[in-house]
Scaffold this motif. Structure first.
Motif, mmCIF file in Angstrom:
data_model
loop_
_atom_site.group_PDB
_atom_site.id
_atom_site.type_symbol
_atom_site.label_atom_id
_atom_site.label_comp_id
_atom_site.label_asym_id
_atom_site.label_seq_id
_atom_site.Cartn_x
_atom_site.Cartn_y
_atom_site.Cartn_z
ATOM 1 N N SER A 147 59.047 9.590 51.528
ATOM 2 C CA SER A 147 58.769 9.226 52.920
ATOM 3 C C SER A 147 59.850 9.754 53.856
ATOM 4 O O SER A 147 59.555 10.313 54.925
ATOM 5 C CB SER A 147 58.655 7.706 53.053
ATOM 6 N N LEU A 148 61.121 9.570 53.483
ATOM 7 C CA LEU A 148 62.211 10.018 54.347
ATOM 8 C C LEU A 148 62.263 11.533 54.437
ATOM 9 O O LEU A 148 62.424 12.099 55.529
ATOM 10 C CB LEU A 148 63.537 9.464 53.831
ATOM 11 N N LEU A 149 62.125 12.215 53.310
ATOM 12 C CA LEU A 149 62.099 13.683 53.340
ATOM 13 C C LEU A 149 60.903 14.181 54.137
ATOM 14 O O LEU A 149 61.004 15.160 54.893
ATOM 15 C CB LEU A 149 62.053 14.222 51.910
ATOM 16 N N ALA A 159 57.700 6.595 62.094
ATOM 17 C CA ALA A 159 58.525 5.499 61.578
ATOM 18 C C ALA A 159 58.564 5.605 60.064
ATOM 19 O O ALA A 159 57.584 6.014 59.428
ATOM 20 C CB ALA A 159 57.986 4.143 62.007
ATOM 21 N N VAL A 160 59.714 5.242 59.486
ATOM 22 C CA VAL A 160 59.928 5.376 58.048
ATOM 23 C C VAL A 160 60.552 4.103 57.507
ATOM 24 O O VAL A 160 61.449 3.524 58.131
ATOM 25 C CB VAL A 160 60.856 6.575 57.731
ATOM 26 N N GLY A 161 60.087 3.681 56.340
ATOM 27 C CA GLY A 161 60.710 2.577 55.620
ATOM 28 C C GLY A 161 61.269 3.087 54.307
ATOM 29 O O GLY A 161 60.515 3.492 53.422
ATOM 30 N N VAL A 162 62.595 3.102 54.180
ATOM 31 C CA VAL A 162 63.284 3.627 52.993
ATOM 32 C C VAL A 162 63.800 2.429 52.198
ATOM 33 O O VAL A 162 64.890 1.922 52.438
ATOM 34 C CB VAL A 162 64.439 4.566 53.399
ATOM 35 N N LEU A 163 63.014 1.955 51.243
ATOM 36 C CA LEU A 163 63.345 0.761 50.483
ATOM 37 C C LEU A 163 63.870 1.168 49.110
ATOM 38 O O LEU A 163 63.140 1.724 48.299
ATOM 39 C CB LEU A 163 62.111 -0.134 50.339
ATOM 40 N N SER A 164 65.140 0.918 48.866
ATOM 41 C CA SER A 164 65.795 1.321 47.613
ATOM 42 C C SER A 164 65.646 2.827 47.373
ATOM 43 O O SER A 164 65.391 3.262 46.253
ATOM 44 C CB SER A 164 65.232 0.529 46.423
ATOM 45 N N ALA A 239 61.797 6.650 63.696
ATOM 46 C CA ALA A 239 62.552 5.407 63.601
ATOM 47 C C ALA A 239 62.733 5.086 62.118
ATOM 48 O O ALA A 239 61.750 4.910 61.394
ATOM 49 C CB ALA A 239 61.809 4.278 64.303
ATOM 50 N N VAL A 240 63.983 5.021 61.646
ATOM 51 C CA VAL A 240 64.270 4.931 60.212
ATOM 52 C C VAL A 240 64.893 3.580 59.868
ATOM 53 O O VAL A 240 65.965 3.227 60.373
ATOM 54 C CB VAL A 240 65.207 6.072 59.765
ATOM 55 N N LEU A 241 64.214 2.848 59.000
ATOM 56 C CA LEU A 241 64.751 1.615 58.413
ATOM 57 C C LEU A 241 65.177 1.917 56.989
ATOM 58 O O LEU A 241 64.367 2.387 56.177
ATOM 59 C CB LEU A 241 63.696 0.514 58.423
ATOM 60 N N ILE A 242 66.451 1.665 56.670
ATOM 61 C CA ILE A 242 66.970 1.848 55.318
ATOM 62 C C ILE A 242 67.362 0.481 54.779
ATOM 63 O O ILE A 242 68.165 -0.232 55.386
ATOM 64 C CB ILE A 242 68.194 2.784 55.300
ATOM 65 N N ALA A 243 66.784 0.091 53.647
ATOM 66 C CA ALA A 243 67.116 -1.181 53.009
ATOM 67 C C ALA A 243 67.486 -0.912 51.557
ATOM 68 O O ALA A 243 66.742 -0.245 50.840
ATOM 69 C CB ALA A 243 65.938 -2.151 53.092
#
Length: 523
Positions: A147-149, A159-164, A239-243
């Motif tokens: 997703s991020l790449l 918008a991106v959700g980068v979970l682990s 918009a990037v969320l990194i968790a």
């Protein structure tokens, strides 16, 4: 029964089993959504297996595209897909190529995977009520990386959700010049059992295990790293969320902080106790979950046009290992000071040195290269994963650390709580080293009874053309931990840990010498 249906039923049973064990919750009214349906999406000569769910009423809706995790399939997100659809999203989750019933070979977030993500978006726009101006991509682990790449190659992703997820795959494999053994082994086992790895991935994993053609493996991994493509991501400004988790043994969080600082679009970083994909786990089973709640708020804010307030909150939210959640405007704001703890000479009585004050000289401590101790980082996934649920860090009894195999330095016991926040950094002087070698540093919370709870740790290696004296500067794993009053901050150094490959020759020694110190970020 058709193979696809058998696979679907099996996956559903595995995903829904935790719900059968969970206490019941009152039913609440939610907007009607369509029944889950399966789809075959042609892409680049292969067929990708997907599931689709969306609001029942016709309209134009934001879309959430969810690539599945390494070793899992599109049914991984059934519970969250339904929850997002009830919030007014079209959700298309899919199995990346090379996994389960999707065609082709595993591309490991390479160019084919990124092209597939764009093709899935095309398909969603052509076959669902997805709004082309409101596309998001999110996933756990492998799905997070894709997703991020993909946000760097497809500007439609807003918008991106980068979970682990990872931002630097080379660091994940070779962080601090040390190969991360258990994590890579598990990735290889999953690919063999549940996917079609192909020659490229098989060769790279074999090279990694054999410690050969390192430059080629690093190049291969770097092309699959968002850090390499940061300029493109910033140009598209999603918009990037990194968790992530403090103890992620696959994608250690140190790689995330610098990347996060350099993001120029809307961004948020969340770090919690746990290991890889543990913090998101209950949400995949449909239970209340902080990570998935944050992702829903993030997508609502930047895709659905609902002001959830998350965009105005401080950009960094952390939950320490043993303290309530905290918020900060930047990563750097976590710590307000750095205290230097010098490593002192080893006492003869108990084989322990003083940690604190100015770094002293005139002493040395020899460490054998092929002798392990009870100090270790634990087991991949299990050790830090259990700590996320129990609230208790893995621990050892410090007197059991063999002082003939390790160096131990303990600080004076403070009269008030010491709040560690950030990345502790070790500067260690070595002598008598071979051309290649490895040391491992562990930072503990030592109580009065000798119980030492692990705060953080990291390995460090070197690969040079000659032996002799050298200096290592090592960043331990990022952490947030409150050291209780009366407890001693304690450092252990040895040369072997089952989590990692070491590059030490047998029957040799490495000598730690004076002038070494530990810098600890505090608040």
């Amino acid at each position: 029964m058709a193979p696809r249906r058998k696979t679907v039923l099996l996956a559903l049973l595995l995903l829904l089993f935790p719900l059968a064990l969970a206490p019941g919750t009152p039913a609440t009214a939610a907007p009607a959504i369509t029944a889950l349906r399966f789809a075959d999406i042609p892409s680049g000569g292969v067929t990708l297996k997907a599931t689709v769910v969306m609001p029942a009423a016709r309209g134009s809706y934001p879309a959430a595209i969810m690539p599945s995790s390494w070793g899992l399939n599109d049914l991984e997100y059934v519970a969250q897909a339904q929850a997002f659809a009830a919030r007014g999203y079209v959700v298309v989750s899919y199995t990346p190529r090379g996994w389960w019933l999707s065609g082709g070979e595993i591309d490991t977030a390479g160019p084919q995977d990124l092209a597939d993500l764009s093709t899935v978006i095309d398909w969603a726009l052509a076959n669902t009520d997805a709004d082309p101006a409101r596309i998001g991509a999110a996933g756990v682990s492998y799905g997070a990386g894709i997703s991020l790449l993909g946000a760097g190659t497809d500007p439609r992703i807003r918008a991106v959700g980068v979970l682990s997820g990872w931002t630097d795959l080379a660091y994940s494999l070779y962080g601090d010049e040390t190969r991360h053994r258990q994590a890579a082994d598990l990735l290889g086992i999953a690919a063999t059992l549940l996917g079609h790895p192909g020659a490229e991935l098989t060769d790279k994993l074999a090279d990694f295990a054999a410690n050969r053609d390192v430059d080629q493996v690093v190049t291969w991994a770097s092309t699959r790293s968002a850090a390499t493509h940061l300029d493109q991501i910033n140009a598209n400004a999603p918009a990037v969320l990194i968790a992530n988790a403090w103890g992620d043994s696959f994608f250690p969080p140190n790689q995330l902080t610098g990347f996060f600082d350099r993001l120029t679009g809307p961004k948020r970083l969340e770090l919690r106790p746990g290991d890889h994909a543990i913090a998101e786990l209950t949400g995949l089973a449909g239970l209340p979950n902080d990570v998935w709640t944050s992702l829903a708020r993030w997508f609502d804010q930047y895709l659905a046009g609902r002001d959830t307030g998350i965009g105005a909150e401080p950009a960094v939210r952390i939950t320490p290992w043993n303290a309530p959640a905290e918020q900060y405007p930047t990563w750097a704001a976590l710590s307000t000071a750095t205290t230097r703890y010098g490593l002192g000479g080893i006492r003869t009585l108990d084989g322990t040195g003083l940690l604190g004050g100015a770094a002293t000289t005139g002493w040395s401590k020899a460490l054998p290269t092929d002798r392990d101790t009870v100090a270790n980082g634990g087991l991949v996934l299990l050790t830090n994963g259990a700590a996320a649920f129990t609230g208790r860090r893995p621990w050892i009894w410090l007197p059991a650390v063999d002082r003939t195999r390790a160096g131990v330095w303990a600080a004076e016991r403070p009269t008030s709580v010491t709040r560690l926040r950030g990345i502790p950094r070790l500067h260690v002087n070595l002598s008598g080293t071979d051309a290649t070698g490895t040391v491992v540093a562990y930072l503990y919370d030592l109580d009065l009874a000798g119980k030492a709870s692990l705060i953080t740790h990291a390995p460090a290696g070197w690969h040079t053309t000659s032996g002799g004296a050298r200096t290592l500067d090592l960043g331990l794993g990022a952490t947030a931990y409150d050291l209780p009053a009366g407890h001693s901050l304690t450092l252990v150094l040895d040369t072997t840990d089952p989590l990692y490959y070491d590059d030490n020759a047998p029957n040799r020694s490495i000598t730690v010498t004076g002038g070494s110190y530990l810098d600890v970020p505090l608040r």
